[in-house]
Design a protein around this motif. Sequence first.
Motif, short mmCIF file in Angstrom:
data_model
loop_
_atom_site.label_atom_id
_atom_site.label_comp_id
_atom_site.label_asym_id
_atom_site.label_seq_id
_atom_site.Cartn_x
_atom_site.Cartn_y
_atom_site.Cartn_z
N VAL A 154 4.02 -5.11 -0.74
CA VAL A 154 3.10 -5.53 -1.59
C VAL A 154 2.53 -6.82 -0.50
CG1 VAL A 154 2.36 -6.96 -3.24
CG2 VAL A 154 4.41 -5.58 -3.74
N ASP A 155 1.26 -6.92 -0.33
CA ASP A 155 0.53 -7.67 0.47
C ASP A 155 1.04 -9.35 0.41
OD1 ASP A 155 -0.34 -6.08 1.97
OD2 ASP A 155 -2.51 -6.65 1.65
N SER A 192 -5.57 -10.05 -7.60
CA SER A 192 -5.05 -8.82 -7.25
C SER A 192 -4.59 -8.88 -5.81
CB SER A 192 -6.19 -7.61 -7.26
OG SER A 192 -7.24 -7.65 -6.20
N THR A 193 -3.60 -7.89 -5.56
CA THR A 193 -3.04 -7.84 -4.06
C THR A 193 -2.98 -6.33 -3.74
OG1 THR A 193 -1.35 -8.24 -2.67
CG2 THR A 193 -0.80 -7.83 -4.89
N SER A 194 -3.10 -5.82 -2.59
CA SER A 194 -3.11 -4.41 -2.29
C SER A 194 -1.45 -3.94 -2.22
CB SER A 194 -3.80 -3.95 -0.82
OG SER A 194 -3.13 -4.84 0.05
N LYS A 200 0.86 -0.69 -0.59
CA LYS A 200 1.15 0.33 0.45
C LYS A 200 2.37 1.15 0.06
CE LYS A 200 -1.17 -2.26 4.16
NZ LYS A 200 -1.07 -2.97 5.26
N ARG A 250 -4.33 -1.09 -6.23
CA ARG A 250 -4.07 -2.63 -6.19
C ARG A 250 -3.25 -3.10 -7.51
NH1 ARG A 250 -6.86 -5.22 -2.19
NH2 ARG A 250 -6.73 -7.03 -3.23
N ASN A 287 -9.23 -14.23 -5.29
CA ASN A 287 -10.22 -13.09 -5.05
C ASN A 287 -11.59 -13.65 -5.26
OD1 ASN A 287 -8.35 -10.70 -6.71
ND2 ASN A 287 -8.13 -11.07 -4.75
#
Length: 936
Positions: free
Chosen positions: A387-388, A397-399, A401, A434, A500
């Motif tokens: 998690v970013d 929100s956060t991206s 992977k 996300r 954001n």
Amino acid sequence: MNIRNTLAIGLIGASLALTSTAAIAAAMPATIHEKIETTPVSSGVLHERIEKFTVGGWYNINVLRIDLKDEYTSLGPLYHNEGLSSRSTVKGLVEQRSAVAGINGDFYNTNPIPTSLGALVDNGRILSSPNHLPTFFTTVDNRAYIDYLKKEMTITNYNTGNVLNIDTVNKLHSEFITITMLNSDWGTKSIGARFRNDLHEVLVVDGMVMERRTGGEAFDIPKSGDSYVLTSKSSNLLLFNPGDRVQTDIRIIPDMESIKFAIGSGSIVLKDGNITNTDINIAGNQPRTGLGISRDQNEIIMVTVDGRDTYFKGTTQETLGSILRDLGAYNGVNLDGGGSTAMAIRPANQTVAEFVNKPTEQRNVVNGIGVFSTAPKGSMERLLLTVDSDFVFPGSSTSLKLKGFDRSSNLYHIDPSTVKWSVTNGIGRIENGRFIGTSSGVGEIVASYDGVNATATIRVLNPPVELRTGLDSISLTPGGTRSIGSVVGVDEIGRESVLNSSQITFRTTGDIGSVQDGVFKAASKPASGALIISAGNATKAIPVSVGVVLKPVTSFEESLAIGFSGYPSTVKGSVSFTDEAYEGKRAVEIVYDFSQGSGTRAAYLDFRATSRGLSLDGSPQKLGLNVLGDSSGVWLRGTILDSKGNAHVIDFTKSMDFNGWKYLEAQLPSGISYPVTLQRIYVAEVNTEKFPTGRIVIDDLKSFTTLPVDTKSVPASTKILDPLNKPAQGGGVKVSVYSEPKISGNTLLAKVVSSHRLKGLTEALSSSRIGVQVGDMTSAFRGSISHTSTINGGSTYGKAQAEGVYVINLQATADGIRAANSSQWTQLISDLDGRPEPNIIISISRPVLGESGFNDKMEADLFHSLLVEQMERGKNIFVVQSDGRNSATLKDGIRYITLTGARISTPDDFANYSYAEFVVNGVSITYEIKTPYRFD
């Protein structure tokens, strides 16, 4: 990923000595804190990153563990695809050779062409011959050894019967006095007359001499098996003539056919579990690369230790042996270090490698050790979810992977459309890869794919109560622009997360301009006002001024300290005052001569009014001057120093393509830290094929500065309000942290401050059960105060306890706690983990975080993170520190209370004198910054 907190000319940067094989007593400094991250690289290969804080400082250690029993894993040489005569970075070599990981290898000469000192063998083929230094090698039965290899290398001329020794294979002597064999592993070309005209070269193709040259063109080196070039200035090569049949006999002891891989090293640093130094000893703390073998010979341990860094100072060669032993090695060597030290990893099925250590430079090296994997792809067995950001606000929100791996850590393709996502505790949802926070709380993000799960913890914070940006004010010329940058939200206990753009709104007061796509554009006319940024109920108001004022800097009529300097040293020239002025009676000429030297050349007019140059008032956006050009095509530039000491180059013109007088301007970079100075103005030539000489004159230097910002009319920004920062209700256990107000340099103030006022202070302080006395105190002041428990702030480590509270005092220097006395860390960690009290107060002699905090920022962050751990266990943590201001700040739930110093020389200093008072009632606690001499 698993994380645990717990001898030759031209050797680069080397101070060499030869040492004995005797055992040496050496050990790593005692560990204060350690964090270990373990990541599978491929079948039988693990990477460990060890960040270790010790009483001797920080160590950044990267480790590759290679299981020699793994059927898919092997070691092999890393060298350039174009041959041993070329070099590349370790990262580049790993990519070229399709290794999954690698480290730098052998020491090397730099003259005439960088070549390794020791051996390099690949599957029984000698790429580079061994020398007298130790060699690491593996055998065909996957056993690993460290030993001194011997070589026997001859060439027989059957036509003449002459037998000559071949001194080296694919490596050069700086004076070419040895006979060297260069084969196709060297590259495509021999040496020829590149370095000297008396060099003899003999071309052999399939066992026959084809040609001999002296001082001639380089040979093309054939690729066929028994083909090579002999090169040397030795007259012995004149014994070979075209048509002679020759045969080479090259042997390595032990038998090279049993050697699968070999590489030279510098010294044995670990022998049968004992630390030693056998050969090259590069003294001092340096970046290091080491290679170890476990006692059962089943595991290879590759190590890099970073150095020449702000925090990581490297280690000695002896301590490298200790590190290898601590990691499980029984025997070990050091490889080339310093700027060569590097470790790179290329995840299986990926083309790009990454450095995992912190190389001092991305140096091109001659060879390295590669880790290779032939593991077949299998079914997916492991997912990795990252998690970013660990924190988000509701609506932010956060991206995410997500990567999949099989048993051998081969990357497994994941179809995003078939991943099943869920979030526990109803704190958010997943959309298009996300995480979007919806309500405050802590939860787990769960990803499921092909029956395999991965999780990541995330916290959704309460809505922000304060906003922060990198801008405290904006000053622009009409029509100018400034990027707003990231807007950070802060929750009620000082936890931060980037907001954001959809959560942020902008408005302005006054006709100052507007914001579009995160960039503020100033209005076309002068104005002042505020840019107000909002996110929910949190706002930040940034004062803005639009307009410009022309300010003369110097007309050169007045006395001014100037001087000349040139770069490089071959540049000649001068600066002087001249009466050939644009206006007035005087200007400055720069005479330059770039006819010597190469590369970029510059002739500087240095302003020497101060050590930083010529002061520029206000917040200049650009500079202007009149220039008498010479049509030479040179650049005219300047250097600005900002308030943080950073240098910024500005351009007046990139081509002096005019004669006569011309007005030029240079724009200063946006976001520069004011106030600034002009260090120099200079002419420069960057074209290596141009060698101009000339003279220019400059006059009438001026600045264009923005209008001052009016902060009085700017609305207040929202701030964190600490519920514990308030007067106590009722009685309780009092704790005070204080210094003695010492009046110096102002006898009138000393007379005004009566002993009655000081008596009021001492009586107030005596009401505290625990007192922490910070700094030096007179015996009279100290004797006038009474506590049940008193901590002398000058002591190395002090502590006291009362109902519901534990008090600790620490000493620190500008470099941190360890620099003052490292034993404090052991006591601090023990006390933090072992105390039951819900409230902990820590007094420390200087600020911890920020620009005025510890120089060792990593130690400051470690200190803070350990306190956060205690806060998350339900404790209230307070840090009381001394600086030039009174403030209370919440950061990640930790309260940093800053008090002014004890030295008083003005009435304002006296009014700002402060101490911290805490009142504890069981679990609950309140605090205040007391300013007993402020009456506003």
